[in-house]
Design an enzyme around this catalytic site. Structure first.
Site, PDB file in Angstrom:
ATOM      1  N   LYS A  22      13.698  20.670  50.502  1.00 45.87           N
ATOM      2  CA  LYS A  22      13.064  20.102  51.813  1.00 45.87           C
ATOM      3  C   LYS A  22      11.601  20.214  51.659  1.00 45.87           C
ATOM      4  CE  LYS A  22      17.430  19.694  52.445  1.00 45.87           C
ATOM      5  NZ  LYS A  22      18.153  20.565  51.483  1.00 45.87           N
TER       6      LYS A  22
ATOM      7  N   ASP B 107      17.319  32.566  54.965  1.00 49.04           N
ATOM      8  CA  ASP B 107      17.130  31.518  54.665  1.00 49.04           C
ATOM      9  C   ASP B 107      15.712  30.735  55.333  1.00 49.04           C
ATOM     10  OD1 ASP B 107      17.096  28.471  54.175  1.00 49.04           O
ATOM     11  OD2 ASP B 107      19.075  28.440  53.691  1.00 49.04           O
TER      12      ASP B 107
ATOM     13  N   TYR C 270      23.822  26.202  57.211  1.00 45.07           N
ATOM     14  CA  TYR C 270      23.661  24.975  56.263  1.00 45.07           C
ATOM     15  C   TYR C 270      25.237  24.635  55.924  1.00 45.07           C
ATOM     16  CZ  TYR C 270      24.101  21.879  52.217  1.00 45.07           C
ATOM     17  OH  TYR C 270      24.398  20.876  51.660  1.00 45.07           O
TER      18      TYR C 270
ATOM     19  N   ARG D 272      16.510  29.372  29.412  1.00 45.46           N
ATOM     20  CA  ARG D 272      17.170  29.881  30.695  1.00 45.46           C
ATOM     21  C   ARG D 272      16.793  31.151  31.109  1.00 45.46           C
ATOM     22  NH1 ARG D 272      21.209  32.778  29.563  1.00 45.46           N
ATOM     23  NH2 ARG D 272      21.924  31.613  27.847  1.00 45.46           N
TER      24      ARG D 272
HETATM   25  N1  PLP Z   1      19.709  25.910  53.202  1.00 44.74           N
HETATM   26  C1  PLP Z   1      19.263  24.983  53.948  1.00 44.74           C
HETATM   27  C2  PLP Z   1      19.006  25.374  55.404  1.00 44.74           C
HETATM   28  C3  PLP Z   1      19.600  23.657  53.912  1.00 44.74           C
HETATM   29  O1  PLP Z   1      19.492  22.646  54.703  1.00 44.74           O
HETATM   30  C4  PLP Z   1      20.213  23.359  52.563  1.00 44.74           C
HETATM   31  C5  PLP Z   1      20.272  21.933  52.231  1.00 44.74           C
HETATM   32  O2  PLP Z   1      20.374  21.194  53.217  1.00 44.74           O
HETATM   33  C6  PLP Z   1      20.628  24.478  51.635  1.00 44.74           C
HETATM   34  C7  PLP Z   1      20.125  25.683  52.030  1.00 44.74           C
HETATM   35  C8  PLP Z   1      21.076  23.936  50.230  1.00 44.74           C
HETATM   36  O3  PLP Z   1      20.204  23.546  49.497  1.00 44.74           O
HETATM   37  P1  PLP Z   1      20.216  22.526  48.524  1.00 44.74           P
HETATM   38  O4  PLP Z   1      20.764  21.233  48.934  1.00 44.74           O
HETATM   39  O5  PLP Z   1      18.801  22.361  47.670  1.00 44.74           O
HETATM   40  O6  PLP Z   1      21.369  22.919  47.428  1.00 44.74           O
END
Ligand code: PLP
Length: 382
Positions: free
Chosen positions: A195, A170, A98, A46
């Protein structure tokens, strides 16, 4: 080392002990100690695992950070970042983040005493206006999910520095291949590595990096204390994905540009959202702060045509949540990825029920256009 080379040779890219050209998958939870407290740098997985450490160094190298952190999902990374803050702290958040990030704030972090103001960060004047005495951070996506709004990262970072706030970007949609938020002044960068970084719809993962030593130390503490870490197998798969990031992003973008041209003049399409379009309100900023416009497109059908019927008719383009993979994925944000945002909030940020989000893959673009054509002809007949 230049960018494309970093993707292949950055971080720890091989194994000194055996000569293996790939990092081994260290499938272990613990490590033998020679004497109490005498070990080779690893005590428990961890806290640290060599395969994960290789990926963590790689994301730091890619984004220009001092340390990287790998999580079990982008959301676990987001949660760990928000754990830097305490009860009563206020955070400014972009209005088109998101849906899961919104849900984390609205349903969990608010309950724990954090407060949020949702702001359209693409309108820079609104960001400074939203700062309160208790404000500690600004969190944004650019391009946003799903409206592909563009925020001037350097301008937000300047405001953040002036008011001693942490700026968090992000960078999932752009990837470091097209955009480097830390170089533009941001404090922390976050990725859903599920992604583009992974790139093959086969792993859920999150990556975080910072170029601030103090924040790096705090994030390291939180990652270990909260424990939402990425396992060694998945760390290895993400590293493999990153090796081809540059060629994949070029291919995604080339296909996306052709599909945007096709959609933009299609009589059944009312509006196309793509930062590469000269008519996009964020086009000039996107040109300034990115080296490419990416592979994400959103669009609305002309009133009377059903988005649901359209996406359900497609056969090659897969109806699925997620994005950034080699295969094209399509979805309706209001019904799928952003369903956790109340309708009123969604509409306020411009996410209409009929909005369609397309993650353009790297298939032959002619096949993708034929599939879209088939979908349009079907809704025409409704
Ligand atoms: N940030 C963005 C722009 C996303 O599109 C997503 C998920 O679709 C996330 C964060 C969250 O990521 P995760 O699905 O890997 O938890």
């Amino acid at each position: 080392m230049r960018m494309k080379t970093t993707y292949i040779h950055g971080g720890i890219s091989h194994d000194e002990a055996t000569g293996s050209v790939n990092v081994p998958i260290h499938q272990t939870s613990t490590y033998k100690q020679e004497k109490v407290g005498v070990h080779k740098g690893y005590e428990y997985s961890r806290t640290g695992n060599p395969t994960r450490a290789a990926l963590e160094m790689l994301i730091a190298d890619m984004e220009g950070g001092v340390r990287g952190f790998a999580f079990a999902s982008g959301s676990a990374g987001t949660h760990t970042i928000f754990s830097l803050f305490s009860k009563g702290d206020h955070i400014i958040v972009g209005d088109d983040v998101y849906g899961g990030t919104y849900r984390l704030m609205d349903k969990i972090l608010k309950r724990l005493g954090l407060t949020f103001t949702i702001v359209d960060t693409s309108k820079i004047e609104l960001v400074e206006k939203a700062i309160q005495k208790q404000t500690k951070a600004i969190f944004l996506e650019t391009p946003t999910n799903p409206l592909l709004k563009i925020t001037d990262i350097a301008a937000v970072a300047k405001i953040a520095k002036k008011h001693q706030l942490i700026s968090i970007v992000d960078n999932t949609f752009a990837t470091p291949y097209h955009q480097k938020p830390l170089e533009l002044g941001a404090s922390i960068v976050l990725h859903s590595a599920s992604k583009y970084l992974g790139g093959h719809s086969d792993v859920v993962a999150g990556l975080v990096t910072t170029n601030d030593d103090k924040l790096a130390e705090e994030l390291g503490f939180l990652q270990n204390a909260i424990g939402g870490i990425l396992g060694p197998q998945d760390s290895w798969i993400i590293q493999r994905g990153i090796k081809t990031l540059a060629i994949r992003m070029d291919a995604h973008e080339a296909n996306a540009k052709k599909i945007v041209q096709y959609l933009d003049k299609h009589p059944q399409v009312a509006k196309v959202y793509y930062p590469g379009l000269a008519s996009h309100p964020g086009h000039e900023i996107a040109k300034k702060q990115t080296t490419g416009f990416g592979g994400m497109i959103s669009f609305e059908l002309v009133e009377g045509f059903s988005a649901k019927a359209f996406v359900e008719k497609l056969t090659l383009i897969t109806l699925a949540e997620s994005l950034g993979a080699v295969e094209s994925l399509i979805e309706i944000p209001a019904l799928m990825t952003h369903g956790s945002i109340p309708k009123e909030e969604r509409l306020k940020s411009g996410i209409k029920d009929e909005l369609i989000r397309l993650s353009v893959g790297i298939e032959d673009v002619e096949d993708l256009i034929e599939d879209l054509d088939m979908g349009f002809s079907h809704v025409q007949n409704q």
